[in-house]
Design a protein around this motif. Structure first.
Motif, PDB file in Angstrom:
ATOM      1  N   ALA A  41       0.831  -1.206   0.000  1.00  0.00           N
ATOM      2  CA  ALA A  41       0.000   0.000   0.000  1.00  0.00           C
ATOM      3  C   ALA A  41       0.867   1.258   0.000  1.00  0.00           C
ATOM      4  O   ALA A  41       0.573   2.228  -0.708  1.00  0.00           O
ATOM      5  N   ILE A  42       1.936   1.248   0.789  1.00  0.00           N
ATOM      6  CA  ILE A  42       2.845   2.401   0.835  1.00  0.00           C
ATOM      7  C   ILE A  42       3.502   2.589  -0.526  1.00  0.00           C
ATOM      8  O   ILE A  42       3.595   3.720  -1.025  1.00  0.00           O
TER       9      ILE A  42
ATOM     10  N   ARG B   8       2.381   1.714  -3.499  1.00  0.00           N
ATOM     11  CA  ARG B   8       1.394   2.263  -4.442  1.00  0.00           C
ATOM     12  C   ARG B   8       1.148   3.738  -4.175  1.00  0.00           C
ATOM     13  O   ARG B   8       1.010   4.533  -5.099  1.00  0.00           O
ATOM     14  N   GLU B   9       1.120   4.097  -2.896  1.00  0.00           N
ATOM     15  CA  GLU B   9       0.934   5.501  -2.516  1.00  0.00           C
ATOM     16  C   GLU B   9       2.093   6.363  -3.016  1.00  0.00           C
ATOM     17  O   GLU B   9       1.895   7.437  -3.567  1.00  0.00           O
TER      18      GLU B   9
ATOM     19  N   GLY C  60       2.139   6.948  -6.780  1.00  0.00           N
ATOM     20  CA  GLY C  60       1.050   7.767  -7.300  1.00  0.00           C
ATOM     21  C   GLY C  60       1.510   9.174  -7.640  1.00  0.00           C
ATOM     22  O   GLY C  60       2.535   9.665  -7.159  1.00  0.00           O
TER      23      GLY C  60
ATOM     24  N   VAL D 104       1.455  12.285  -4.515  1.00  0.00           N
ATOM     25  CA  VAL D 104       2.168  11.984  -3.276  1.00  0.00           C
ATOM     26  C   VAL D 104       2.151  13.222  -2.376  1.00  0.00           C
ATOM     27  O   VAL D 104       2.485  14.322  -2.811  1.00  0.00           O
TER      28      VAL D 104
ATOM     29  N   ARG E 190       6.138   8.057   5.559  1.00  0.00           N
ATOM     30  CA  ARG E 190       5.806   6.833   4.850  1.00  0.00           C
ATOM     31  C   ARG E 190       7.059   6.016   4.529  1.00  0.00           C
ATOM     32  O   ARG E 190       7.067   4.799   4.659  1.00  0.00           O
TER      33      ARG E 190
END
Length: 68
Positions: free
Chosen positions: A18-19, A21-22, A25, A28, A36
């Motif tokens: 998840a981190i 993918r974040e 993105g 950000v 993160r």
């Protein structure tokens, strides 16, 4: 690490994904970027420790199987 409960290996991998993918993105949040990345580092260390511990246990079990 934080005061949060230590996640299991699968949960840590899910959170790492998840981190990632974040961070990949386009939107950000720079204000939380260091936080993160730091959390990702903690999770990677946790996963490495769990893998190392599992390896040691597997070696112990297989050594017992090979013993006369």
């Amino acid at each position: 690490m934080t005061d949060a409960p230590i996640p299991g290996y699968a949960a840590a991998l899910t959170e790492l994904d998840a981190i990632l993918r974040e961070l990949e993105g386009s939107d950000v949040d720079v204000d939380h970027l260091a936080e993160r990345v730091s959390r990702a580092s903690e999770l990677i260390s946790l996963c490495r420790d769990k893998i190392s511990n599992a390896q040691v246990k597997i070696e112990e079990v297989t050594a017992d199987l090979d013993a006369p």
